[in-house]
Design an enzyme around this catalytic site. Structure first.
Site, PDB file in Angstrom:
ATOM      1  N   THR A  19       0.736  42.227  38.304  1.00 51.93           N
ATOM      2  CA  THR A  19       0.040  41.001  38.711  1.00 51.93           C
ATOM      3  C   THR A  19      -1.212  40.796  37.876  1.00 51.93           C
ATOM      4  OG1 THR A  19       0.836  41.294  40.981  1.00 51.93           O
ATOM      5  CG2 THR A  19      -1.006  39.794  40.663  1.00 51.93           C
ATOM      6  N   ARG A  23      -4.657  35.236  55.081  1.00 50.28           N
ATOM      7  CA  ARG A  23      -4.134  36.423  55.746  1.00 50.28           C
ATOM      8  C   ARG A  23      -4.807  37.647  55.137  1.00 50.28           C
ATOM      9  NH1 ARG A  23       1.969  37.825  53.594  1.00 50.28           N
ATOM     10  NH2 ARG A  23       1.683  37.377  51.376  1.00 50.28           N
ATOM     11  N   ASP A  53      -0.709  32.962  48.969  1.00 51.80           N
ATOM     12  CA  ASP A  53      -1.908  33.730  48.591  1.00 51.80           C
ATOM     13  C   ASP A  53      -2.532  33.182  47.311  1.00 51.80           C
ATOM     14  OD1 ASP A  53      -1.064  35.305  50.725  1.00 51.80           O
ATOM     15  OD2 ASP A  53      -0.169  36.835  49.431  1.00 51.80           O
ATOM     16  N   GLN A  57       4.584  36.593  41.956  1.00 49.32           N
ATOM     17  CA  GLN A  57       3.182  36.592  41.517  1.00 49.32           C
ATOM     18  C   GLN A  57       3.074  36.189  40.053  1.00 49.32           C
ATOM     19  OE1 GLN A  57       4.771  39.135  43.125  1.00 49.32           O
ATOM     20  NE2 GLN A  57       3.316  40.382  44.301  1.00 49.32           N
ATOM     21  N   TRP A  61      -5.212  40.809  53.252  1.00 52.42           N
ATOM     22  CA  TRP A  61      -4.595  41.717  52.293  1.00 52.42           C
ATOM     23  C   TRP A  61      -5.058  43.158  52.572  1.00 52.42           C
ATOM     24  CZ3 TRP A  61      -5.412  41.170  46.257  1.00 52.42           C
ATOM     25  CH2 TRP A  61      -4.609  42.106  45.605  1.00 52.42           C
ATOM     26  N   GLN A  82       2.501  31.278  43.391  1.00 51.47           N
ATOM     27  CA  GLN A  82       2.002  32.456  44.109  1.00 51.47           C
ATOM     28  C   GLN A  82       0.934  33.154  43.269  1.00 51.47           C
ATOM     29  OE1 GLN A  82       5.022  35.077  45.634  1.00 51.47           O
ATOM     30  NE2 GLN A  82       3.570  36.667  46.212  1.00 51.47           N
ATOM     31  N   ASP A  83      -0.204  33.482  43.924  1.00 52.73           N
ATOM     32  CA  ASP A  83      -1.309  34.205  43.259  1.00 52.73           C
ATOM     33  C   ASP A  83      -1.890  33.410  42.086  1.00 52.73           C
ATOM     34  OD1 ASP A  83      -0.654  36.125  45.078  1.00 52.73           O
ATOM     35  OD2 ASP A  83      -0.221  37.698  43.633  1.00 52.73           O
TER      36      ASP A  83
END
Length: 549
Positions: free
Chosen positions: A314, A456, A388, A344, A458, A366-367
């Site tokens: 990532t 949320r 996220d 990610q 992590w 994502q990410d």
């Protein structure tokens, strides 16, 4: 239980020797010294037992006579830092040899390189922190706290990347890494205990020109360019220009960054003219004070498509990665177009201190935006994503930004933030102030069944707040989503203050112990002035900001 410190054992040994000619004054001196040493030992024991890793702390001071003669929170913190540097040096040797002869087989491309780069940054941060702690200056202690927090974040990132690796070197590497960082965590807790909080920071140690709002190290050319933003008026020879059509000094952003001098004190202005730049760019830790100025986020685009699905970590998927302190960007789009099916895929990663972006677009799925570490500020930026899409462990404020949820994969929910604080002493969190939480037209048109959450956890001390922001109807009434396994619900800090819009109602919000409907004083802790002390460094950027609520 640790054995008595060397000094105490030595004094007890002396007091046990027969001495028929010892005078009463000498006998009293030995008794007093023994009592003093015992008191010092007791103080050290108490301090060590207040740290996250007491046994590591006690082991570190067994043979330290200076600590036991004059124990204090900061002397112990400094000694712990020095031990951490020694242990970290051993990790460097292990990292250098881990890739040889199949000693460590990576499951993800670049995971070992991630660890090597992050560990070099950690050692630099630890060495810089020793001078800050040794000064016992409240303002410098606050900076030491930021460096130590970043070091702990580096450890977490490395271990995450190595989670699937195998080979005989892995166990010893992970053990050594954890042993070294136990001392870092102890140092951070002791700095916090000493009162080394965020009050009174002086982030511009070179002095400042308050009348003009710029620190002295910002040169005249940079001041003019940052103040008026009319880049077209300047002679092309007065700045470095990147132009895809070949009319500038460079045709790629990466070439311009590579050209930039290392560890430069003044701003390095790089104009990125209109165009699409298909490349992955990194400003390494020695590339300080780089400024990327685009012709507009709608026409200046840096884009890439690295993803975890293609074998990258990532950390290394970022289209643009910023590791050099003092980075600024304005009027540019940073994009990762790998797509939702690739998992990610980071558009922008920032693991550098005192970084600010203005009127930029950060676009992915994502990410999308990896606010990895240190202190960061985003103003009037648009951040697009699905899962996220703002994540990491920086102390970051997003102000007057649009946070725009896209259509995710079938069966997925959107989650705007995933903050990863895992140590209660870290000064980190995501503060979202005066922003808008919105949906793309595609998501809004077919929103049935797609839930969107504010965040949320992590990690167990995950910290995220929304202040005076607009939330459209896409936000689920619960507001926040559990991490699989339900971790951190009583230790996280999630807060909301004076938000509005159809998704801002709090009647149906989660009832976790860590969720808060904040009062004014609580919300103020997360403002630019209090949370990242932007008053002391954002003036040098020319970017607008609101200091408080």
């Amino acid at each position: 239980m640790a054995s008595p410190p060397l000094l105490l054992a030595y004094l007890l040994f002396l007091s046990s020797l027969p001495s028929p000619t010892l005078s009463s004054n000498a006998s009293t001196t030995v008794s007093l010294n023994t009592t003093t040493a015992a008191a010092a030992n007791s103080a050290v024991q108490a301090l060590c037992h207040s740290t996250p890793y007491p046994s590591a702390c006690l082991d570190a001071v067994k043979l330290s006579i200076s600590i036991n003669i004059n124990p204090s929170v900061l002397s112990l913190a400094l000694h712990s830092l020095q031990v951490a540097i020694g242990e970290a040096t051993k990790v460097s040797s292990l990292l250098s040899s881990a890739g040889r002869g199949g000693a460590l087989v990576e499951s993800k491309r670049s995971s070992l390189r991630d660890c090597q780069d992050l560990h070099r940054n950690t050692i630099a941060s630890l060495r810089r922190s020793t001078g800050l702690v040794d000064s016992a200056n409240a303002r410098k202690l606050a900076d030491a706290r930021a460096y130590l927090t970043a070091a702990l974040t580096n450890r977490a990132t490395c271990l995450e990347g190595l989670s699937g690796a195998r080979g005989p070197a892995k166990a010893s590497l992970v053990d050594s890494w954890n042993a070294a960082y136990a001392h870092v965590s102890n140092s951070l807790s002791l700095v916090v205990r000493s009162g080394g909080g965020r009050k009174g920071r002086d982030l511009s140690s070179a002095g400042s020109d308050r009348q003009r709002g710029f620190p002295a190290w910002v040169g005249r050319r940079a001041r003019r360019l940052l103040q008026d933003g009319d880049y077209g008026e300047y002679d092309p020879g007065s700045v470095v220009t990147v132009a895809a059509d070949g009319t500038g000094n460079f045709t790629t952003v990466g070439e311009a960054v590579a050209w930039a001098p290392s560890n430069y004190d003044d701003r390095i202005i790089i104009l990125v003219r209109a165009g699409i730049y298909e490349e992955n760019v990194e400003t390494t830790s020695d590339k300080t004070n780089i400024v990327l100025l685009g012709d507009g986020s709608d026409v200046t685009v840096i884009r890439g498509a690295r993803s975890v699905a293609d074998g990258w970590t990532t950390f290394r998927t970022a289209t643009v990665a910023v590791s050099g302190q003092g980075f600024l960007a304005r009027d540019i789009t940073f994009q990762n177009y790998a797509g939702p099916e690739k998992g990610q895929a980071v558009a922008l990663r920032v693991n550098a201190d005192l970084v600010a972006l203005y009127r930029c677009v950060i676009d992915g799925y994502q990410d999308t935006l990896y606010v990895h570490s240190f202190r960061q500020f985003y103003r009037e930026c648009d951040v697009y994503g699905t899962v996220d899409f703002i994540f990491g462990n920086a102390a970051v404020v997003l102000q007057a930004c649009n946070l725009v949820a896209k259509k995710p994969l079938p069966g997925q929910s959107n989650v705007i933030t995933a903050q990863s604080k895992d140590d209660p002493n870290e000064d980190t969190g995501i503060s979202i102030q005066n922003c808008k939480v919105l949906a793309t037209q595609e998501l809004a048109a077919g929103n049935s069944g797609v839930k969107t959450y504010l965040g949320r956890p992590w990690n167990i001390y995950s910290t995220t707040v929304y202040i005076e922001s607009y939330m459209d109807g896409l936000v689920d009434p619960a507001g926040w989503l559990e991490w699989p396994g339900g971790q951190g619900l009583d230790t996280l800090y999630y807060g909301e203050y004076m938000n509005d819009g159809p998704g801002a109602g709090t009647d149906g919000r989660v009832t976790w112990p860590g969720f808060h409907l904040m009062e004014y004083d609580e919300a103020t802790r997360f403002t630019v002035s209090e949370f990242i002390y932007g008053d002391e460094w954002l003036e040098s950027t020319s970017f607008p900001y609101d200091a408080g609520i």
